[in-house]
Scaffold this motif. Structure first.
Motif, PDB file in Angstrom:
ATOM      1  N   VAL A 143      44.893  58.571  40.763  1.00 39.55           N
ATOM      2  CA  VAL A 143      44.691  59.501  39.657  1.00 39.55           C
ATOM      3  C   VAL A 143      45.728  60.606  39.813  1.00 39.55           C
ATOM      4  CG1 VAL A 143      43.119  61.140  38.569  1.00 39.55           C
ATOM      5  CG2 VAL A 143      42.238  58.961  39.454  1.00 39.55           C
ATOM      6  N   GLN A 144      46.588  60.749  38.821  1.00 42.35           N
ATOM      7  CA  GLN A 144      47.667  61.726  38.886  1.00 42.35           C
ATOM      8  C   GLN A 144      47.304  63.039  38.201  1.00 42.35           C
ATOM      9  OE1 GLN A 144      50.932  59.366  37.237  1.00 42.35           O
ATOM     10  NE2 GLN A 144      51.684  59.105  39.323  1.00 42.35           N
ATOM     11  N   GLU A 145      46.432  62.967  37.224  1.00 46.57           N
ATOM     12  CA  GLU A 145      46.037  64.191  36.517  1.00 46.57           C
ATOM     13  C   GLU A 145      44.645  63.985  35.940  1.00 46.57           C
ATOM     14  OE1 GLU A 145      47.677  67.178  33.012  1.00 46.57           O
ATOM     15  OE2 GLU A 145      48.913  65.511  33.676  1.00 46.57           O
TER      16      GLU A 145
ATOM     17  N   VAL B  51      37.711  64.793  28.297  1.00 47.03           N
ATOM     18  CA  VAL B  51      38.334  64.632  29.612  1.00 47.03           C
ATOM     19  C   VAL B  51      39.625  63.854  29.414  1.00 47.03           C
ATOM     20  CG1 VAL B  51      38.146  63.550  31.881  1.00 47.03           C
ATOM     21  CG2 VAL B  51      36.150  64.657  30.869  1.00 47.03           C
ATOM     22  N   TYR B  52      40.710  64.359  29.981  1.00 46.95           N
ATOM     23  CA  TYR B  52      42.000  63.666  29.978  1.00 46.95           C
ATOM     24  C   TYR B  52      42.250  63.184  31.400  1.00 46.95           C
ATOM     25  CZ  TYR B  52      47.010  62.930  30.292  1.00 46.95           C
ATOM     26  OH  TYR B  52      48.246  62.380  30.541  1.00 46.95           O
ATOM     27  N   VAL B  53      42.643  61.918  31.536  1.00 45.41           N
ATOM     28  CA  VAL B  53      42.965  61.381  32.854  1.00 45.41           C
ATOM     29  C   VAL B  53      44.229  60.529  32.753  1.00 45.41           C
ATOM     30  CG1 VAL B  53      41.421  59.385  32.573  1.00 45.41           C
ATOM     31  CG2 VAL B  53      42.086  60.105  34.855  1.00 45.41           C
ATOM     32  N   ARG B  54      45.122  60.690  33.734  1.00 43.56           N
ATOM     33  CA  ARG B  54      46.321  59.854  33.825  1.00 43.56           C
ATOM     34  C   ARG B  54      46.308  59.234  35.213  1.00 43.56           C
ATOM     35  NH1 ARG B  54      51.159  63.189  33.595  1.00 43.56           N
ATOM     36  NH2 ARG B  54      50.985  63.293  35.842  1.00 43.56           N
ATOM     37  N   TRP B  55      46.538  57.908  35.270  1.00 44.85           N
ATOM     38  CA  TRP B  55      46.538  57.238  36.555  1.00 44.85           C
ATOM     39  C   TRP B  55      47.712  56.279  36.673  1.00 44.85           C
ATOM     40  CZ3 TRP B  55      43.022  56.241  32.678  1.00 44.85           C
ATOM     41  CH2 TRP B  55      42.979  54.954  32.172  1.00 44.85           C
ATOM     42  N   LYS B  56      48.050  55.980  37.909  1.00 47.25           N
ATOM     43  CA  LYS B  56      49.134  55.054  38.232  1.00 47.25           C
ATOM     44  C   LYS B  56      48.518  53.900  39.024  1.00 47.25           C
ATOM     45  CE  LYS B  56      53.352  54.821  41.041  1.00 47.25           C
ATOM     46  NZ  LYS B  56      54.237  55.626  41.902  1.00 47.25           N
ATOM     47  N   GLN B  57      48.762  52.691  38.547  1.00 41.88           N
ATOM     48  CA  GLN B  57      48.247  51.499  39.225  1.00 41.88           C
ATOM     49  C   GLN B  57      49.427  50.666  39.713  1.00 41.88           C
ATOM     50  OE1 GLN B  57      45.185  49.153  37.255  1.00 41.88           O
ATOM     51  NE2 GLN B  57      46.176  47.284  37.960  1.00 41.88           N
TER      52      GLN B  57
ATOM     53  N   ILE C 118      51.561  53.105  34.415  1.00 42.02           N
ATOM     54  CA  ILE C 118      51.083  54.482  34.290  1.00 42.02           C
ATOM     55  C   ILE C 118      50.367  54.569  32.949  1.00 42.02           C
ATOM     56  CG2 ILE C 118      51.719  56.910  34.113  1.00 42.02           C
ATOM     57  CD1 ILE C 118      54.100  56.247  35.967  1.00 42.02           C
ATOM     58  N   THR C 119      49.114  54.967  33.008  1.00 43.93           N
ATOM     59  CA  THR C 119      48.255  54.963  31.826  1.00 43.93           C
ATOM     60  C   THR C 119      47.511  56.281  31.731  1.00 43.93           C
ATOM     61  OG1 THR C 119      47.920  52.594  32.176  1.00 43.93           O
ATOM     62  CG2 THR C 119      46.424  53.666  30.668  1.00 43.93           C
ATOM     63  N   SER C 120      47.184  56.676  30.519  1.00 35.63           N
ATOM     64  CA  SER C 120      46.364  57.864  30.332  1.00 35.63           C
ATOM     65  C   SER C 120      45.341  57.587  29.245  1.00 35.63           C
ATOM     66  CB  SER C 120      47.225  59.069  29.967  1.00 35.63           C
ATOM     67  OG  SER C 120      47.862  58.861  28.735  1.00 35.63           O
ATOM     68  N   ALA C 121      44.288  58.378  29.267  1.00 37.33           N
ATOM     69  CA  ALA C 121      43.234  58.237  28.263  1.00 37.33           C
ATOM     70  C   ALA C 121      42.562  59.584  28.070  1.00 37.33           C
ATOM     71  CB  ALA C 121      42.213  57.200  28.709  1.00 37.33           C
TER      72      ALA C 121
END
Length: 82
Positions: free
Chosen positions: A31-33, A41-47, A68-71
């Motif tokens: 989880v990057q942010e 809720v905003y979340v950005r992650w790197k898989q 890299i994805t965000s939602a």
């Protein structure tokens, strides 16, 4: 009792993780942010993973994949837990 939003979010994440494991085996998720305010809720992650199974009709390549994805998750009422 957990808010309904949290239950639905966890079900979506479990479904996503199950499909990812089938296609990529073990993977690293970072989880990057993560930001939350009131009902959003905003979340950005790197898989990072290795393509080990068929994905959308594409045969496994054995190559490392970085996604890299965000939602943004939003609920009608205030989010109490994430």
């Amino acid at each position: 009792m957990k808010p309904l939003f949290i239950v639905h979010l966890r079900i979506r994440l479990i479904t996503f993780e199950k499909k990812s494991i089938e296609a990529y085996g073990s993977f690293h998720l970072e989880v990057q942010e993560l930001n939350g305010q009131e009902n959003r809720v905003y979340v950005r992650w790197k898989q990072t993973s290795i393509h080990k199974g068929e994905v959308d009709g594409f045969a496994p390549t054995g190559k490392t994949e970085v996604e890299i994805t965000s939602a943004v998750y939003q609920e009608e009422s205030k989010i109490e837990e994430y």
